[in-house]
Design an enzyme around this catalytic site. Structure first.
Site, PDB file in Angstrom:
ATOM      1  N   LYS A 280      71.125  20.813  40.370  1.00 39.55           N
ATOM      2  CA  LYS A 280      71.527  20.769  41.708  1.00 39.55           C
ATOM      3  C   LYS A 280      72.714  21.332  41.780  1.00 39.55           C
ATOM      4  CE  LYS A 280      69.382  16.327  43.310  1.00 39.55           C
ATOM      5  NZ  LYS A 280      69.644  14.930  43.899  1.00 39.55           N
ATOM      6  N   GLU A 365      59.592   2.553  49.661  1.00 41.30           N
ATOM      7  CA  GLU A 365      60.015   1.624  50.828  1.00 41.30           C
ATOM      8  C   GLU A 365      58.778   0.500  50.809  1.00 41.30           C
ATOM      9  OE1 GLU A 365      60.943   5.705  51.931  1.00 41.30           O
ATOM     10  OE2 GLU A 365      59.028   5.026  51.303  1.00 41.30           O
ATOM     11  N   ARG A 393      57.104   3.622  57.050  1.00 41.12           N
ATOM     12  CA  ARG A 393      56.186   3.514  55.695  1.00 41.12           C
ATOM     13  C   ARG A 393      55.872   2.353  55.117  1.00 41.12           C
ATOM     14  NH1 ARG A 393      58.346   8.599  51.956  1.00 41.12           N
ATOM     15  NH2 ARG A 393      56.059   9.023  52.050  1.00 41.12           N
TER      16      ARG A 393
END
Length: 633
Positions: A280, A365, A393
């Site tokens: 990253k 989730e 979700r």
């Protein structure tokens, strides 16, 4: 802008594929610099996109896009892809009103094979495309690019489990920018992966399989030998067991190495998984050193990086963060849960002060909600910090595992309503409709920061499931009073009249109270801060129905199924025929842009609300003096 002569010659992937391979490193350098300077002017997702520059170039170089399909998971890593597919000039309006979306969007480009915003959908979508192509007799390739974080979601493994048994041309690229196996990347692994992906090894492997079909014991022995040999070099046993041919890990910043491997894999049939290790923030030192801070950025100076955060008024997320630590200090039963949104949901301080009571479950989730249910079964008081758009979700678990058993789980629903530049994939415009229909569940919406803290305390004290929905960013500046020991609760189901008027009663649910007050002043209407969506303050509604001739409901949520619908249902149940105008977000997905722009588009700014009320009640030609609008006091 820094000169980019190589990139200037590339408008489409076809232009890229005409360049010699020796140019690709230079293209990557120029693209990365352009990306840094472009995002510095608009804001957006930076660190993850810097990590996928070489991968995006290699994919469009090795595959025949757009006929070959590339599906980017989440979309935080697709800016380089956008730049290479005819949208470089449009990056100047990235995530701005009327400009480029921050995520892949099918309506924006034929190169965006699948729209994304929520994570872990890429493998399922690409597999569906691969099976559809096979059914249609089309010979094309399909690639799903998924990050290691998105791979923590159950949906990704559901897809892997299904696809491994299928005969379809699908390449899954696992973009690993966080796992600890990065040191395994090196010359030996690169060589071994090129060998495994090359035509010689593939032809020998397939030929041996055909020969050994007639000698089952030898075939089983050969398969075990191959697994053990590969196991000495690569950590791909799990994927192999799921039916994928595993390759990697490889250096995701060696663009020519990636091209060589991808070209080999393009000619290979069946499910494959390529493990690519990236970093990253690659190529931009501030983002490399602090990728979390540079995940999503506002405008900044590329030479200096992000400026130190200036003091600002607390956001709703800040209010939740402080409340969580204060409530945890007061009650040892509080356990905090987040589905991979520690920073965004405001759990950093809690995770540092109460590490043994903090649980980050990854992008899962559904698991987060049922985990909370299990904790509540054993006498604990879990708090699930979750964005409104991600709560969608896990609604099965909210209903089946929490509410059905009437368990005391508090949902802190951040980013409710219009979210701004992230657009429709992240808009929190459906949570009220989803939650208010669930039995046993208490649902609240604060009008200001002080009320948000009170509602969190109220929900935590409630002996059953509760949810507090609050918007992104700051409120009107009405901050909590007192010290950290102040955990005042509100009377459940009680609204607050904030302006006495006549004729009309404007019922405000949540963040738009100031707009409601402005309209109330102009029309001399009564304004009510409803506070509770469920249960409604029906005693007050009955009083207002007796003294007013009409209602207006106002909310930062979809009109269909929202709080206004709840008021209409109550009026109907009571046999009352008072006119009621429901103001909220229309039955359409909102676009990206500033919160103010989108609210205005939806007619939810002060001018829009006044115009809608005047039109609905025939007041266009009346003065703003309430005594002349035609309603009895």
């Amino acid at each position: 802008m820094t000169p980019t002569p190589l990139l200037d010659a590339i408008e489409w992937p076809a232009d890229l594929r005409e360049r010699p391979a020796s140019d690709l490193t230079g293209v990557a350098d120029e693209l990365r610099q352009f990306l840094i300077e472009s995002v510095s002017r608009t804001g957006g997702h930076l660190a993850a996109n810097l990590g996928t520059v070489e991968l995006a170039i290699a994919l469009h170089y090795a595959f025949n896009t757009p006929d070959d399909r590339i599906v980017w998971d989440v979309g935080h890593q697709a800016y380089a892809h956008k730049i290479l597919t005819g949208r470089r000039a449009d990056m100047a309006r990235l995530r701005q009103y009327g400009g480029l979306a921050g995520f892949p969007k099918r309506a924006e480009s034929e190169y965006d094979a699948f729209g994304a915003g929520h994570s872990s959908t890429s493998i399922s979508a690409a597999a569906g495309m691969a099976l559809a192509a096979k059914h249609a007799g089309l010979d094309r390739r399909h690639v799903a690019v998924i990050g290691d974080g998105a791979m923590t979601a159950g949906m990704a493994f559901e897809a892997l489990n299904h696809i491994g048994d299928l005969d379809c041309n699908l390449l899954v690229i696992l973009n690993d920018n966080d796992m600890s196996i990065s040191p395994n990347v090196g010359a030996l692994n690169q060589y071994f992966t090129r060998l495994l992906s090359g035509p010689l090894y593939s032809s020998m492997r397939e030929g041996s399989k055909r020969m050994l079909e007639f000698v089952p014991p030898m075939k089983a022995f050969a398969q075990r030998a191959e697994e053990h040999m590969k196991g000495m070099f690569v950590p791909g046993t799990l994927f192999e067991e799921l039916g994928f041919r595993y390759f990697g890990p490889v250096d995701g910043h060696d663009v020519n190495g990636l091209v060589s491997i991808l070209k080999n894999l393009r000619g290979t049939h069946g499910p494959q998984l390529l493990h690519v290790v990236t970093r990253k923030g690659q190529g931009y030192a501030p983002a490399e050193e602090d990728p979390c801070r540079y995940h999503g950025v506002s405008k900044f100076e590329p030479e200096n990086g992000l400026a130190p955060s200036a003091p600002k008024s607390p956001t709703y997320t800040d209010i939740f963060s402080q409340w969580l630590c204060d409530q945890a200090t007061a009650d040892n039963r509080l356990l905090g849960i987040t589905p991979a949104m520690r920073e965004g949901s405001g759990l950093v301080a809690f995770s540092e002060q109460f590490p043994q009571r903090y649980f980050d479950v990854g992008i899962a989730e559904q698991h987060a909600v049922t985990l909370a249910a299990g904790m509540a079964c054993e006498g604990q008081k879990p708090v699930v910090a979750i964005y409104s758009t991600f709560l969608q979700r896990a609604m099965d678990q909210v209903i089946h595992d929490v509410a059905l058993q009437n368990l005391p789980v508090l949902f802190a629903v951040d980013r409710a309503g219009i979210v701004g530049a992230d657009g429709p994939t992240h808009a929190g415009t459906f949570d009220t409709a989803l939650l208010r229909t669930v039995p046993n569940l208490l649902l609240m919406a604060p009008a200001n920061e002080r009320e948000c803290r009170q509602m969190l305390s109220t929900g935590f004290a409630h002996d059953g499931p509760a949810a507090v929905r609050y918007p992104r960013g700051g409120g009107p500046g009405e901050l909590p009073e007192g010290d950290s020991e102040d955990l005042e609760t509100l009377p459940v189901g009680r609204a607050e009249v904030v302006r006495e008027g006549r004729g009309l009663a404007i019922l405000s649910f949540g963040a738009l109270l100031e707009t409601a007050l402005a309209a109330g002043e102009a029309l001399d209407a009564t304004v009510v801060n409803m506070r509770f969506i469920k249960p409604l303050d029906t005693d007050l509604l009955a009083q207002l129905a007796a003294s007013h001739q009409g209602f207006v409901t106002l909310e930062d949520h979809a009109r269909a199924g929202g709080a206004g619908s709840a008021v209409l249902e109550w009026l109907s149940a009571e046999g009352l025929t008072r006119p009621c105008q429901v103001l909220g977000i229309p039955d359409a997905f909102t676009e990206h842009g500033s919160r103010e722009q989108i609210l205005a588009d939806c007619g939810l700014d002060t001018a829009g609300v006044l115009a809608a009320i005047r039109h609905a009640f025939g007041l266009e030609n009346c003065a703003d003096d309430g005594s002349r609008i035609g309603f009895a006091g």
